[in-house]
Design an enzyme around this catalytic site. Structure first.
Site, short mmCIF file in Angstrom:
data_model
loop_
_atom_site.label_atom_id
_atom_site.label_comp_id
_atom_site.label_asym_id
_atom_site.label_seq_id
_atom_site.Cartn_x
_atom_site.Cartn_y
_atom_site.Cartn_z
N GLU A 1 35.65 -94.36 -31.96
CA GLU A 1 35.13 -94.70 -33.29
C GLU A 1 33.64 -95.02 -33.26
O GLU A 1 33.09 -95.61 -34.19
CB GLU A 1 35.93 -95.88 -33.87
CG GLU A 1 37.42 -95.58 -34.02
CD GLU A 1 37.78 -94.81 -35.29
OE1 GLU A 1 37.24 -95.11 -36.35
OE2 GLU A 1 38.62 -93.88 -35.20
N HIS B 1 38.09 -102.26 -36.78
CA HIS B 1 36.99 -101.99 -35.84
C HIS B 1 36.48 -103.32 -35.33
O HIS B 1 36.50 -104.33 -36.06
CB HIS B 1 35.82 -101.27 -36.54
CG HIS B 1 36.06 -99.85 -36.89
ND1 HIS B 1 35.68 -99.29 -38.08
CD2 HIS B 1 36.62 -98.83 -36.18
CE1 HIS B 1 36.00 -98.01 -38.11
NE2 HIS B 1 36.58 -97.70 -36.98
N CYS C 1 28.65 -101.33 -41.16
CA CYS C 1 29.30 -100.00 -41.12
C CYS C 1 28.33 -98.92 -41.56
O CYS C 1 28.44 -97.77 -41.13
CB CYS C 1 30.48 -99.94 -42.08
SG CYS C 1 31.77 -101.11 -41.75
N1 LIG Z 1 33.82 -100.78 -39.70
C1 LIG Z 1 33.05 -99.71 -39.75
N2 LIG Z 1 32.14 -99.55 -38.88
N3 LIG Z 1 33.27 -98.73 -40.65
C2 LIG Z 1 34.07 -98.83 -41.81
C3 LIG Z 1 34.73 -97.54 -42.08
C4 LIG Z 1 35.56 -97.55 -43.34
C5 LIG Z 1 36.40 -96.30 -43.48
N4 LIG Z 1 37.04 -96.30 -44.78
C6 LIG Z 1 37.61 -95.17 -45.25
O1 LIG Z 1 37.57 -94.12 -44.66
C7 LIG Z 1 38.31 -95.29 -46.59
C8 LIG Z 1 38.31 -93.99 -47.39
C9 LIG Z 1 39.29 -94.00 -48.53
O2 LIG Z 1 40.30 -94.71 -48.45
O3 LIG Z 1 39.05 -93.27 -49.53
C10 LIG Z 1 37.42 -96.22 -42.36
O4 LIG Z 1 38.48 -96.84 -42.49
O5 LIG Z 1 37.15 -95.57 -41.34
#
Ligand SMILES: N=C(N)NCCC[C@H](NC(=O)CCC(=O)O)C(=O)O
Length: 448
Positions: free
Chosen positions: A174, A250, A371
């Site tokens: 990730e 994460h 993020c």
């Molecule tokens: N923590 C960090 N670095 N990044 C956050 C990422 C959020 C992302 N949300 C999404 O992909 C949601 C998309 C949706 O539900 O439409 C994920 O879960 O991978």
């Protein structure tokens, strides 16, 4: 100082929407089918970039991807013209169309893992795009991410952009969301800290029971090998599986580091005292004095951390060595978090200033300030070798805001993803964007 941390924030794409795609990410699943405002989302992100640029920090932009991803839909058997592919997916498999339409590449902390040149055997800056293998909508990001990074960091004498790890759960990766680099100054050697959720080949490690562990130990080790990191400059830690089950999908939802400081929750890692001791010992060996700012569970619970995104903050070093913490508005809304923050900045510790940003459009999908950015520590000469078209400036900010105004909708719901004109709108916008950012032809639609 001859080196800097440069933050490359993801520019939110025109298809930003809420499709509930990320099981284990509480915000994503609880906002399923909410109405999104892509224009506002992009402007909120740009406002953060501009504010940090105005404060004197080095700031860049990472472009969004082509969505809906017609090539992925074709691989899944939808055929015909591009418009027919989208129409068939909308009719037969709307959930797959939603995944292929996600603007999730905005969260560039997941774009790649980056090792600065001070840490690597060949003294180049190494990038490994994350395979994001745990979620289909994210697993389709890495080919475009790689092309974008190559267009931004093209000088092969200074930069190395690897391929993503094999797309398999054993090597679930990730990116920088589970990686932090500690150092005394941004130049020179540092200690790279890799956090994993489970081990794929070794049954001795525990695993979460409710939600998936997206990152494996084996992926972390592979990235460290690819980047040519030395054993003395690497620390591995396992995230506490109970926190993953509580919504910490994460590591950057439970801890954040900068320079010699780790700001983290009491329950971040398994065997936490061992982890902190190893970080302290290895950082001391490269001339750094490790400082842990640990938040007790009794003061801020894991649930409050997930709700407020307290740890999904950015720590930014000021010229006097003290640090600003950049937090989302949601921290203000959780009383104990807000009072903890005030107590912390008055405590005489390294973090002594708070900046609050409204990032609600991204937050509702589980994406906070941290993020939205990919950190790249670069020397002055490396910064000079970066494609200058992606570096934030007064002019670029105005140009990008105008571009968003012209191309983005201010409402996007699930049904709109079936609209055949969305694909053309997105392509038209991105074609113009590649010229604004001097990226060349990085998108599949530009390569036919
Ligand atoms: N923590 C960090 N670095 N990044 C956050 C990422 C959020 C992302 N949300 C999404 O992909 C949601 C998309 C949706 O539900 O439409 C994920 O879960 O991978």
């Amino acid at each position: 100082m001859n080196a800097y941390e440069v933050n490359f924030d993801g520019l939110v794409g025109p298809t930003h929407n809420y499709s509930g795609l990320s099981f284990g990410n509480v915000a994503s699943t609880s906002n399923t089918k909410a109405l999104a405002n892509p224009r506002l989302a992009a402007k909120q992100g740009l406002a953060k970039m501009k504010a940090l640029h105005d404060l004197g920090f080095k700031q860049g932009v990472l472009a969004p991807h082509e969505r809906p991803d017609v090539a992925s839909l074709r691989r899944l058997g939808f055929s015909g013209t591009d418009g027919e592919v989208v129409a068939r997916a909308a009719k037969e498999a709307p959930a797959i169309l939603a995944a292929a339409s996600s603007a999730s590449c905005m969260w560039t902390a997941n774009a790649a893992t980056v090792s600065p040149s001070g840490d690597t055997a060949d003294r180049r800056v190494h990038f490994t795009p994350a395979n994001l293998n745990n979620k289909f909508h994210r697993s389709i990001e890495h080919p475009t991410t790689r092309r974008l990074l190559q267009a931004m960091f093209a000088d092969e004498q200074r930069f190395m952009v690897h391929e993503a790890l094999p797309a398999q759960m054993h090597f679930g990766d990730e990116g920088a969301a589970n990686h932090t680099r500690f150092c005394a100054e941004y130049d020179g050697a540092g200690v790279e800290f890799f956090v994993f959720g489970a081990a794929a080949f070794d049954g001795r490690y525990p695993a979460p029971q409710r939600f998936p562990a997206r990152q494996t130990l084996e992926a972390c080790q592979a990235v460290a090998r690819l980047h040519g990191l030395s054993e003395s400059g690497v620390v591995y830690a396992q995230q506490d599986p109970a926190t993953i089950d509580a919504g910490v999908f994460h590591n950057d939802v439970i801890s954040v580091g900068n320079r010699n400081v780790l700001f983290h929750h009491e329950k971040s890692f398994l065997d936490q005292p061992r982890v902190l001791e190893e970080l302290s010992r290895k950082l001391a060996a490269v001339g750094g004095h490790f400082v842990s700012v640990e938040v007790p569970d009794a003061e801020v619970s894991v649930a409050e951390a997930v709700k407020s995104y307290l740890f999904n903050s950015q720590l930014l070093s000021k010229s006097d060595g003290s640090m600003i913490i950049v937090v989302p508005e949601e921290c203000r809304n959780v009383e104990r978090v807000w009072s903890y923050l005030h107590k912390m900045i008055g405590s005489g510790g390294p973090i002594n200033e708070i900046r609050v940003f409204d990032l609600k459009q991204s937050m509702q999908n589980g994406g906070g300030p941290a993020c939205l950015r990919l950190r790249v520590a670069l020397s002055s000469s490396e910064i000079a070798a970066v494609n200058q078209g992606v570096m934030m400036s007064e002019q670029l900010f105005l140009t990008l805001n105008g571009w968003v105004e012209r191309h983005y909708r201010d409402r996007l719901g699930g049904d709109d993803l079936a609209d055949p004109s969305l694909l053309n709108e997105c392509r038209g916008a991105l074609d113009e964007l590649t010229q604004i950012l001097h990226l060349g032809s990085v998108y599949p639609f530009q390569q036919v």
